[in-house]
Every structure is written in C-alpha cells, then in structure tokens.
Write an enzyme that holds these catalytic residues in place. Sequence first.
Site, PDB file in Angstrom:
ATOM      1  N   TYR A  43       0.881  -1.232  -0.018  1.00  0.00           N
ATOM      2  CA  TYR A  43      -0.077   0.086  -0.113  1.00  0.00           C
ATOM      3  C   TYR A  43       0.862   1.157   0.138  1.00  0.00           C
ATOM      4  CZ  TYR A  43      -2.647   3.823   1.867  1.00  0.00           C
ATOM      5  OH  TYR A  43      -3.304   5.188   2.066  1.00  0.00           O
ATOM      6  N   SER A 125      -2.350  14.598   7.760  1.00  0.00           N
ATOM      7  CA  SER A 125      -3.560  14.215   6.853  1.00  0.00           C
ATOM      8  C   SER A 125      -4.947  14.246   7.516  1.00  0.00           C
ATOM      9  CB  SER A 125      -2.865  12.767   6.347  1.00  0.00           C
ATOM     10  OG  SER A 125      -4.306  12.217   5.709  1.00  0.00           O
ATOM     11  N   GLN A 145      -3.818  19.007   6.495  1.00  0.00           N
ATOM     12  CA  GLN A 145      -4.085  18.687   5.141  1.00  0.00           C
ATOM     13  C   GLN A 145      -5.687  18.204   5.028  1.00  0.00           C
ATOM     14  OE1 GLN A 145      -4.693  15.031   4.045  1.00  0.00           O
ATOM     15  NE2 GLN A 145      -5.679  15.695   2.302  1.00  0.00           N
ATOM     16  N   TYR A 147      -8.916  16.458   3.329  1.00  0.00           N
ATOM     17  CA  TYR A 147      -9.751  15.954   2.315  1.00  0.00           C
ATOM     18  C   TYR A 147     -11.159  16.688   2.517  1.00  0.00           C
ATOM     19  CZ  TYR A 147      -6.556  12.635   0.398  1.00  0.00           C
ATOM     20  OH  TYR A 147      -5.423  11.905  -0.062  1.00  0.00           O
ATOM     21  N   THR A 173      -6.206  19.016  -0.573  1.00  0.00           N
ATOM     22  CA  THR A 173      -5.778  17.947  -1.581  1.00  0.00           C
ATOM     23  C   THR A 173      -6.892  17.851  -2.531  1.00  0.00           C
ATOM     24  OG1 THR A 173      -4.300  17.047  -0.158  1.00  0.00           O
ATOM     25  CG2 THR A 173      -4.834  15.712  -2.064  1.00  0.00           C
ATOM     26  N   LYS A 248      -3.309  21.118  -3.127  1.00  0.00           N
ATOM     27  CA  LYS A 248      -2.421  20.257  -3.629  1.00  0.00           C
ATOM     28  C   LYS A 248      -2.909  19.349  -4.620  1.00  0.00           C
ATOM     29  CE  LYS A 248       0.090  16.365  -1.373  1.00  0.00           C
ATOM     30  NZ  LYS A 248      -0.478  15.120  -1.515  1.00  0.00           N
ATOM     31  N   HIS A 272       0.795  13.165  -6.441  1.00  0.00           N
ATOM     32  CA  HIS A 272       0.353  12.255  -5.508  1.00  0.00           C
ATOM     33  C   HIS A 272       1.263  10.813  -5.454  1.00  0.00           C
ATOM     34  CE1 HIS A 272      -3.212  11.669  -2.470  1.00  0.00           C
ATOM     35  NE2 HIS A 272      -2.732  10.597  -2.299  1.00  0.00           N
ATOM     36  N   ARG A 275       0.194   8.114  -7.219  1.00  0.00           N
ATOM     37  CA  ARG A 275      -0.586   7.128  -6.732  1.00  0.00           C
ATOM     38  C   ARG A 275      -2.218   7.387  -7.415  1.00  0.00           C
ATOM     39  NH1 ARG A 275       0.895   4.858  -2.023  1.00  0.00           N
ATOM     40  NH2 ARG A 275      -1.117   4.883  -0.963  1.00  0.00           N
ATOM     41  N   SER A 304       6.468  14.532  -5.073  1.00  0.00           N
ATOM     42  CA  SER A 304       6.330  13.281  -5.829  1.00  0.00           C
ATOM     43  C   SER A 304       7.690  12.990  -6.385  1.00  0.00           C
ATOM     44  CB  SER A 304       5.234  13.533  -7.015  1.00  0.00           C
ATOM     45  OG  SER A 304       4.079  13.705  -6.610  1.00  0.00           O
ATOM     46  N   GLY A 305       8.216  11.948  -5.766  1.00  0.00           N
ATOM     47  CA  GLY A 305       9.494  11.520  -6.277  1.00  0.00           C
ATOM     48  C   GLY A 305      10.881  12.004  -5.623  1.00  0.00           C
ATOM     49  N   VAL A 306      10.821  12.903  -4.735  1.00  0.00           N
ATOM     50  CA  VAL A 306      11.914  13.528  -3.993  1.00  0.00           C
ATOM     51  C   VAL A 306      12.483  12.213  -3.155  1.00  0.00           C
ATOM     52  CG1 VAL A 306      12.647  15.050  -2.406  1.00  0.00           C
ATOM     53  CG2 VAL A 306      11.123  15.607  -3.937  1.00  0.00           C
ATOM     54  N   ARG A 307      13.669  12.068  -3.440  1.00  0.00           N
ATOM     55  CA  ARG A 307      14.338  10.800  -2.635  1.00  0.00           C
ATOM     56  C   ARG A 307      15.838  11.148  -1.986  1.00  0.00           C
ATOM     57  NH1 ARG A 307      10.121   9.874  -2.902  1.00  0.00           N
ATOM     58  NH2 ARG A 307       9.140   7.914  -3.788  1.00  0.00           N
ATOM     59  N   GLY A 326       7.365  12.244   1.004  1.00  0.00           N
ATOM     60  CA  GLY A 326       6.345  11.454   1.167  1.00  0.00           C
ATOM     61  C   GLY A 326       6.877  10.017   1.726  1.00  0.00           C
TER      62      GLY A 326
HETATM   63  C1  LIG Z   1       0.799   5.688   1.970  1.00  0.00           C
HETATM   64  C2  LIG Z   1       0.613   7.103   1.702  1.00  0.00           C
HETATM   65  C3  LIG Z   1      -0.623   7.895   1.910  1.00  0.00           C
HETATM   66  C4  LIG Z   1      -0.871   9.196   1.661  1.00  0.00           C
HETATM   67  N1  LIG Z   1      -1.942   9.892   2.262  1.00  0.00           N
HETATM   68  C5  LIG Z   1      -2.008  11.018   1.938  1.00  0.00           C
HETATM   69  C6  LIG Z   1      -3.178  11.860   2.403  1.00  0.00           C
HETATM   70  O1  LIG Z   1      -3.748  11.442   3.349  1.00  0.00           O
HETATM   71  N2  LIG Z   1      -3.552  13.121   2.016  1.00  0.00           N
HETATM   72  C7  LIG Z   1      -2.454  13.605   0.908  1.00  0.00           C
HETATM   73  O2  LIG Z   1      -2.747  14.709   0.301  1.00  0.00           O
HETATM   74  N3  LIG Z   1      -1.591  12.932   0.436  1.00  0.00           N
HETATM   75  C8  LIG Z   1      -1.416  11.683   0.556  1.00  0.00           C
HETATM   76  N4  LIG Z   1      -0.363  10.990   0.073  1.00  0.00           N
HETATM   77  C9  LIG Z   1       0.448  11.566  -1.064  1.00  0.00           C
HETATM   78  C10 LIG Z   1       1.675  12.473  -0.399  1.00  0.00           C
HETATM   79  O3  LIG Z   1       1.354  13.423   0.307  1.00  0.00           O
HETATM   80  C11 LIG Z   1       2.718  12.802  -1.576  1.00  0.00           C
HETATM   81  O4  LIG Z   1       1.722  13.542  -2.432  1.00  0.00           O
HETATM   82  C12 LIG Z   1       3.408  11.632  -2.036  1.00  0.00           C
HETATM   83  O5  LIG Z   1       3.710  10.618  -1.286  1.00  0.00           O
HETATM   84  C13 LIG Z   1       4.628  12.403  -2.702  1.00  0.00           C
HETATM   85  O6  LIG Z   1       5.401  11.450  -3.474  1.00  0.00           O
HETATM   86  P1  LIG Z   1       6.582  10.655  -3.122  1.00  0.00           P
HETATM   87  O7  LIG Z   1       5.963   9.578  -1.931  1.00  0.00           O
HETATM   88  O8  LIG Z   1       7.206  10.043  -4.201  1.00  0.00           O
HETATM   89  O9  LIG Z   1       7.714  11.510  -2.187  1.00  0.00           O
HETATM   90  C14 LIG Z   1       0.068   9.623   0.568  1.00  0.00           C
HETATM   91  C15 LIG Z   1       1.035   9.132   0.058  1.00  0.00           C
HETATM   92  C16 LIG Z   1       1.271   7.859   0.482  1.00  0.00           C
HETATM   93  C17 LIG Z   1       2.489   7.224  -0.100  1.00  0.00           C
HETATM   94  O1  LIG Z   2      -3.559   6.341  -0.259  1.00  0.00           O
HETATM   95  C1  LIG Z   2      -3.340   7.564  -0.532  1.00  0.00           C
HETATM   96  O2  LIG Z   2      -2.414   7.994  -1.275  1.00  0.00           O
HETATM   97  C2  LIG Z   2      -4.297   8.467   0.178  1.00  0.00           C
HETATM   98  O3  LIG Z   2      -4.106   9.830  -0.131  1.00  0.00           O
HETATM   99  C3  LIG Z   2      -5.120   8.208   1.342  1.00  0.00           C
HETATM  100  C4  LIG Z   2      -6.607   8.496   0.889  1.00  0.00           C
HETATM  101  C5  LIG Z   2      -7.538   8.048   2.159  1.00  0.00           C
HETATM  102  C6  LIG Z   2      -7.023   7.376   3.270  1.00  0.00           C
HETATM  103  C7  LIG Z   2      -5.737   7.363   3.361  1.00  0.00           C
HETATM  104  C8  LIG Z   2      -4.734   7.665   2.547  1.00  0.00           C
END
Ligand SMILES: Cc1cc2nc3c(=O)[nH]c(=O)nc-3n(C[C@H](O)[C@H](O)[C@H](O)COP(=O)(O)O)c2cc1C
Ligand SMILES: O=C(O)C(=O)c1ccccc1
Length: 377
Positions: A43, A125, A145, A147, A173, A248, A272, A275, A304-307, A326
């Site tokens: 996940y 979040s 953040q 939703y 977001t 976002k 995201h 995702r 997105s993609g910063v490592r 992230g």
């Molecule tokens: C497991 C997971 C859960 C996430 N949940 C949220 C969230 O609840 N709200 C949100 O705005 N973004 C969520 N994101 C997106 C991150 O804020 C972010 O945009 C993304 O992880 C950045 O990319 P990176 O993982 O490549 O750094 C989630 C990402 C992951 C990996």
């Molecule tokens: O999984 C995700 O990317 C995400 O943003 C999310 C959405 C709902 C609940 C938890 C995480």
Amino acid sequence: MYADFQFEIYLNGLNDVLPSLPADLTRLEALAREKLPPEAYDYIAGSAGTGDTAVANREAFRRRRIVPRMLRGVTGGDLSTRVLGAELPAPLLLGPVGVLRIAHPEGELAVARAARSLGLPMVLSTAASHSMEEVAEVAGPRWYQLYWPGDRDLAVSFLERAAAAGYTALVVTLDTFTLAWRPGDLDNAYLPFLRGVGIQNYLADPVFTAEAGEDPIAHWAGVFGNPGLTWDDLAFLREHWDGPIALKGIQQSDDARRAVDAGMDGIVVSNHGGRQVDGAVASLDALPIVAHAVGDQIEVLFDSGVRTGADVVKALALGAKAVLLGRPYVYGLALDGEEGVRHVLRCLLAELELTLRLSGHDGVAALSSESLFEQPT
Ligand SMILES: Cc1cc2nc3c(=O)[nH]c(=O)nc-3n(C[C@H](O)[C@H](O)[C@H](O)COP(=O)(O)O)c2cc1C
Ligand SMILES: O=C(O)C(=O)c1ccccc1
C-alpha cells in the site's frame, strides 16, 4: 545545524551517529519491505495502475543534472527560507500521509516528534490514525491537510478543530476525491484506512459521534467522495480558514492561474506520488511550466519523487519554494519510529546542504534554472 551533522559523522564515525540505518536513503525502501506486513508495504510503496507515473517521476529527476560551478566564494549553504508566511530552517516539509499507524504503532506521533526536533513543519493528513489534537500536543510547526468532505458542517468542524489545535496553514488535496485504480491493494483486498487502524480525525469528530461505531468503509466513500466541487467552492474554504491555503495536486498552468484568481496563497505541484492517475505527467516536468505561469503571485511547492538532497536542489532550481517528502520518511518510521524519521530528515538535509555548496550555490536562494542541464531523451 545540518553542516554540523556532516562534521559530527566525520568526527565520531558513522556508527556512533547512525547506529542502524543506511545513509543512502534509497536503500530504506528495501529494508522497510523486510519489516512491514506485505499488504502494508504494498500500500505504501504502491502506485496507480502499472506504476508508470511513479517511474516517470523518478526519470524526470534523472533527466535533469546539476551543473556545478567553481570558485564562487561559497561560504555556507543557507537552507532557511520563508514559506506561506512561516520561517523554515530548510525548504522541506513532511507531506501528508494517512494512517501512519500501519507503519509503526506510534504513527503520526513519532513523525510529529521527529519533525519538531528539526523545526520542520509536518502536514497532518485528514486520514491520520491519531487525532489532530493528540498530534498537536507533541508537534512543532504544523499544517493541516484537508480531504474536503461534501458535508459542509463536517468541513467547518475539521477547519475549526485544526485552527484551535494550532495548525497554521491549510493544504487542500484536490487529486484524491476517490482512490485510484491500485491493483496491489485490490489484489491484497487491503484498504487499510478503512480497517483496523481507524481514521481518528474523522471518527473522533463531534459531527460523527453518533455514527462512530459504524463501518467506516461506507463512510469514507460517502463523506469524501466529492467530485462535484468546482473552483467556485474555494470561496467557502477561504471564508472558514483565516490562515494561508495551498492547493495540492496542481499539474497544469491554467489550474495554477485559477488558484491565484481564487485567492489561494500557494499550490503544491504534485501527482500524489504517482498514486492517482497512471500515465500522468511527471510532477517535476509539470513544475517549471506551472511555476512560470504563476510567477511570484503565489507560492509553488512541490512533491512526488523526492528521494535525495540532490532532488531537492533540482526541484528548487525549477521553481519550487520548498518540497514535501512522502514515502521516504514513512520507510524511516517503519524501520525505527521517531529515530528513523529523524534519520531520513537529517540525511536529506545534510546532503542538500553539501550538494548546494559543492555545486557553487551559497544557499537555496542562489538556485535557478541555470543550475541545471536537461538531458535530451
Ligand atoms: C501511504 C501514503 C498515504 C498518503 N496519504 C495522503 C493523504 O492522506 N493526503 C494527501 O494529501 N496525500 C497523501 N499521500 C500523498 C503524499 O502527500 C505525497 O503527495 C506523495 O507521497 C509524494 O510522493 P513521494 O511519496 O514520491 O514523495 C499519501 C502518500 C502515501 C505514499
Ligand atoms: O493512499 C493515499 O494516497 C491517500 O491519499 C489516502 C486516502 C485516504 C486515506 C488514506 C490515504
């Protein structure tokens, strides 16, 4: 502070400073995979569809190369910056990641403590597995953040609770009004935010007290599945939130201009982490186009993609004021809780500071598109 970290390592030896985790942050994912339950790993690491966008995010970083300059009298790499009215020690925030308890029992609390110890803002979040009030008790600088729930009373309740708990900026977001096609989670039948760990910001909200015992699966879809929103609806958020607001999930220049017109303070150029829309443009490719479209009318953040620290240099050179991290910090959390998150942040910042100075930049403000070379594909 981060330069000291580098010298601390040289003086004390790596093992005294970093007892357990590697300094190469790209190795953390494989280590976290060994430790996490397979469905949780899938996940967190997973992406939409074939994973094409997640790969494109990384390729876009690789395509841009830093062009080091010499003899520029570089004395110190000043990382400090100002983002949405806040002084930050470095252009780095902990991006919003939901249900962090699937990675570690202390979840968001461990992340908040690590962020606080370095003075970096955590963006909490809406889908956090600890309530925003609990997190606020242990957090330093904090943003919330959103939703965006269809129910306006619930939206207002979230915003009022966040303001009362000291969250200073709002990140809305837009790209996830429903979860994308994520084959890994479908195959595992794993919908973690809907099972077990709970969604405390949601279930703990007074608006939902009466329904807290019900199955949250239907609630999540019903409450947050809100695809009919338009730019006009932003006025409602503006009315109910006094601090700065950033949108976002922006990837396109007209959308960025609309954010300006809607009176927003910032945008986060993000897909995201790949995702949501498989096949979408790499976030780093969208960044310079979007940044150019809005100029300095609004602040542009990026994720997105910063490592690595070098990746942060590239994103800033292409117009980002700061980046959100992230997955990497989630792997740190999985491996060693608060310490693991702090490890990730310290390594990233030390590498950022070194990369800046070694490439001839006297601080983040010295970066520009001229700092990069784009390789032809
Ligand atoms: C497991 C997971 C859960 C996430 N949940 C949220 C969230 O609840 N709200 C949100 O705005 N973004 C969520 N994101 C997106 C991150 O804020 C972010 O945009 C993304 O992880 C950045 O990319 P990176 O993982 O490549 O750094 C989630 C990402 C992951 C990996
Ligand atoms: O999984 C995700 O990317 C995400 O943003 C999310 C959405 C709902 C609940 C938890 C995480």
